[in-house]
Design an enzyme around this catalytic site. Sequence first.
Site, PDB file in Angstrom:
ATOM      1  CG  ASP A   9      -1.571   1.274   1.546  1.00 10.12           C
ATOM      2  OD1 ASP A   9      -2.225   1.788   0.616  1.00 10.12           O
ATOM      3  OD2 ASP A   9      -1.480   1.782   2.689  1.00 10.12           O
ATOM      4  CG  ASP A  11      -1.827   7.584   0.455  1.00 15.85           C
ATOM      5  OD1 ASP A  11      -1.009   8.508   0.399  1.00 15.85           O
ATOM      6  OD2 ASP A  11      -2.581   7.267  -0.492  1.00 15.85           O
TER       7      ASP A  11
HETATM    8  C1  XBP Z   1      -5.303   6.182   0.946  1.00 18.61           C
HETATM    9  C2  XBP Z   1      -6.293   7.189   0.640  1.00 18.61           C
HETATM   10  C3  XBP Z   1      -6.015   8.199  -0.391  1.00 18.61           C
HETATM   11  C4  XBP Z   1      -5.364   9.482  -0.040  1.00 18.61           C
HETATM   12  C5  XBP Z   1      -5.644  10.511  -1.089  1.00 18.61           C
HETATM   13  O1  XBP Z   1      -5.896   4.941   1.286  1.00 18.61           O
HETATM   14  O2  XBP Z   1      -7.380   7.162   1.146  1.00 18.61           O
HETATM   15  O3  XBP Z   1      -7.254   8.538  -0.841  1.00 18.61           O
HETATM   16  O4  XBP Z   1      -5.860   9.937   1.207  1.00 18.61           O
HETATM   17  O5  XBP Z   1      -5.249  10.161  -2.371  1.00 18.61           O
HETATM   18  P1  XBP Z   1      -5.042   3.590   1.181  1.00 18.61           P
HETATM   19  P2  XBP Z   1      -5.990  10.798  -3.657  1.00 18.61           P
HETATM   20  O6  XBP Z   1      -3.738   3.851   1.874  1.00 18.61           O
HETATM   21  O7  XBP Z   1      -5.860   2.569   1.935  1.00 18.61           O
HETATM   22  O8  XBP Z   1      -4.863   3.246  -0.282  1.00 18.61           O
HETATM   23  O9  XBP Z   1      -6.428  12.170  -3.267  1.00 18.61           O
HETATM   24  O10 XBP Z   1      -4.962  10.793  -4.752  1.00 18.61           O
HETATM   25  O11 XBP Z   1      -7.182   9.934  -3.991  1.00 18.61           O
HETATM   26 MG    MG Z   2      -2.922   3.099   3.634  1.00 11.85          MG
END
Ligand code: XBP
Ligand code: MG
Length: 245
Positions: A9, A11
């Site tokens: 993953d 973020d």
């Molecule tokens: C990550 C997210 C992303 C970021 C924003 O979730 O929720 O939406 O916050 O990215 P995960 P964008 O780690 O579970 O994938 O604004 O580019 O959508």
């Molecule tokens: Mg995440």
Amino acid sequence: MTLSAVLFDVDGTLADTERDGHRIAFNQAFNEFQLDWQWDVDLYGILLQVTGGKERIRFYLENYEPALLAKNNLDEWIAQIHKIKTKYFLNLLKKGKIPLRPGIKRLIHELRKNNIKIAIATTTTYENVSTLLQYTMGNDALTWFSAIGAGDIVPRKKPAPDIYHWVLNQLDLSAKDCVAIEDSENGLKSATDAGIKTIITTSEYTRQQDFSNAALVLEDLESEIPAFHNTTVNVPTLIKLNQEL
Ligand code: XBP
Ligand code: MG
């Protein structure tokens, strides 16, 4: 079963992007659109239950600014705000404001040395992933990844398993030959619903979440694992974990 790939993953897992990255970029975009919305640290924690930036803006409108839902071309407006948010987020990445989490670089190098594939499964925008990888690990880092599943490439974002199915399909591997690394309950659900054994490295916003379905829950990849002779997450640990029923 053999460990053929590790799926990361982005973020919260590769880097702590949310509080001082995405949140700041959203607020900068709102400012540019002359909206007086302020997503503070606590509110953002609530909004994080919805993955995906556009989806998060819509969720905010539904819950905090419902009158705006009647706006003409709502989807387009949200997409425009999100595009500007991405511009600001990329600026933060390019300024080096968002470093990789402990152990990420080390583990990626170890996996490559051992010919274990690496891939990305994320809800965030592709440009965010490519820029993070290039600015933290060098220009050719993108080519190290056998598949990058990102953003709107699947219609249903996490916690749906779609992005993991998409990546497995690209890799032509079955779930049992892979391990996923995630930081959130939504990510854990997405990976485990695709049948993939998952390690959680907790982050500030996710520490209190339910990780009972995880194979392992750690502070970060440099944490010692008592069940694995106090080693950190490394290739032998991952192989052993993948072999366990
Ligand atoms: C990550 C997210 C992303 C970021 C924003 O979730 O929720 O939406 O916050 O990215 P995960 P964008 O780690 O579970 O994938 O604004 O580019 O959508
Ligand atoms: Mg995440």
